[in-house]
Design an enzyme around this catalytic site. Structure first.
Site, short mmCIF file in Angstrom:
data_model
loop_
_atom_site.label_atom_id
_atom_site.label_comp_id
_atom_site.label_asym_id
_atom_site.label_seq_id
_atom_site.Cartn_x
_atom_site.Cartn_y
_atom_site.Cartn_z
CB THR A 122 -0.80 -0.05 1.16
OG1 THR A 122 -1.86 -1.12 1.15
CG2 THR A 122 -1.89 1.29 1.42
CG ASN A 211 -7.89 0.06 3.59
OD1 ASN A 211 -8.68 -0.75 3.23
ND2 ASN A 211 -6.51 -0.21 3.76
CB CYS A 263 -5.20 -1.97 6.85
SG CYS A 263 -4.14 -3.55 5.80
#
Length: 451
Positions: A122, A211, A263
């Protein structure tokens, strides 16, 4: 296709294994020789249901291998995936891209023919361009394309998420690169999973936006739960009703002590910082980050209040330590904030987690007693706190639980239990955003606590 996966952590190991399950030849690379040796012996560095069996199957089938030799892994590969860590940078919350850029330079020196270099980690917008610049500068003669292929794997359900994804996002700049990645994911066409082809920048942004939106849903329902407590409403009914709206959906509408994991915390921070860098502040996301951090502190205050304002010399049993069930991941888990605060306030803590206690010992302060089972942890406790909603906690015998405890305080920060059943079993029960009915006398309640 021949695939080199640079990084054998959570994303790299799961993705590499699943690619091999799709029929590709995959070599997973890691700098840590101990990790590679353990993987060769089928000892997993993480807990992920079904991963060890899938690794063993594909190693036996000759489609999956592990090495510390990046050069050998990249030699002849059709695609090289970068799946290294991008932790939050201390001080400003931006994604630390040190490992990504170091991997890019090593890959450049190892390329022997055309390959697509794919960022699976990411990363913020612009990383793909920088990776291309590093490879081009290091090896001006290299024949390559750079692509972005963000992961959307939920810990505890990662294999299913990979094999049956909601979507596959591919950010590419050439037809040649698109053809390679399309070939890699072609087996998924059979189950008609949508593949979204975009530019590099768009693919990089999709991951952070996804997210951040999910983190926002979690934070929203936590705030709603607070309001429900004030007005006597039931947050579960509120969440169910609004989740039935097709525009909203039911997922991530379950109140808790705040989001954690590898995350959401770092990705929301990086998204907010990237937006500030480009002069397009994400005020909603910034507020989500602030509210989530405050939430964890509020949960500590809630626990102390349930004990009458002080937990000094009280024994508190804790059910669950990891940030979510079906993982041993302790990163940014609410327990890392709540338990040290309770210890500081003078509480005695005894804890149990089905998979996370080894990791917990590395991150939590000394003084915590780690139990051997969900019943063992309750022995002699003045109160119990549920921090992680492991399935095995849902089926515990309430009578046995109550008899094991010395006190009756029960603080359910995941709403695992039904308030009426808990009060009838003799507990002084508190959930999140749910009214608690008056206790109905039972044999257990009348007997009271032992001792």
């Amino acid at each position: 296709m021949r695939i080199a996966m640079i990084g054998s952590g959570y994303v790299g190991l799961v993705s590499g294994t699943c690619f091999s399950e799709l029929g590709h030849d995959v070599i997973c690379v890691d700098r840590d020789p101990e990790r590679i040796e353990k993987l060769r012996r089928n000892i997993m560095p993480i807990y992920e249901p079904g991963l060890d069996a899938l690794v063993a199957k594909n190693v036996a089938g000759g489609r999956l291998a592990f090495t510390t030799d990046l050069k050998a892994a990249v030699d002849g590969a059709d695609a090289v995936f970068i799946a290294v860590g991008t932790p939050s940078r201390r001080g400003d919350g931006r994604a630390d891209l040190t490992y990504v850029y170091a991997a890019a330079a090593e890959i450049a020196n190892a390329l022997t023919g055309y390959a697509v270099v794919v960022t699976k980690s990411t990363v913020p917008v612009g990383t793909g361009r920088e990776v291309a610049a590093i490879i081009g500068k290091t090896r001006p003669d290299a024949d390559f394309d750079v692509a972005s292929n963000p992961e959307f794997l939920r810990e505890g359900a990662a294999i299913n998420d990979f094999m049956r994804p909601d979507r596959v996002v591919i950010g590419v700049e050439s037809d040649r690169a698109r053809d390679v990645l399309s070939s890699i994911y072609r087996p998924l066409y059979l189950i008609e999973r949508p593949i979204v082809s975009t530019t590099l920048e768009t693919a990089e942004l999709i991951k952070y936006a996804s997210n951040s939106f999910l983190a926002m849903k979690i934070t929203f329902i936590n705030e709603v739960a607070n309001l429900c407590e004030k007005v006597g409403a039931d947050v579960h009914d509120v969440a169910k009703a609004i989740g039935l709206d097709g525009r909203i959906g039911p997922k991530f509408l379950h109140p808790g002590p705040g989001y954690g994991g590898s995350c959401f915390p770092k990705d929301t921070l990086a998204f907010a910082q990237t937006a500030q860098d480009y002069g397009a502040r994400q005020h909603v996301v910034e507020t989500v980050i602030e509210v989530n951090e405050r939430r964890k502190a509020e949960m500590t205050d809630r626990i102390v209040a349930a004990f009458g304002g002080s937990v000094r010399d009280r024994t508190i049993a804790v059910l669950g330590l990891t940030f979510k069930p079906n993982t041993d991941d302790m990163r940014e888990a609410p327990s890392l904030t709540i338990l040290p605060a309770l210890l500081q306030a003078g509480a005695r803590i005894q804890a149990f987690d089905p998979e996370g206690m080894e990791e917990a010992r590395k991150h939590l302060p000394p003084g915590i007693i780690y139990a051997t089972s969900a019943y063992d942890v309750l022995e002699g406790a003045d109160g119990t706190v549920v921090l992680t909603e492991w399935n095995e906690f849902r089926g515990l015998d309430l009578k046995r639980m109550r008899e094991a405890m010395r006190g009756d305080v029960f603080i359910d920060l995941r709403n695992v239990y039904k308030p009426g059943e808990m009060t009838s079993a003799g507990f002084s029960y508190q959930g999140l955003g749910r009214p608690v009915p008056a206790a109905q006398p039972t044999a257990v309640a009348q007997a009271g606590a032992r001792g």
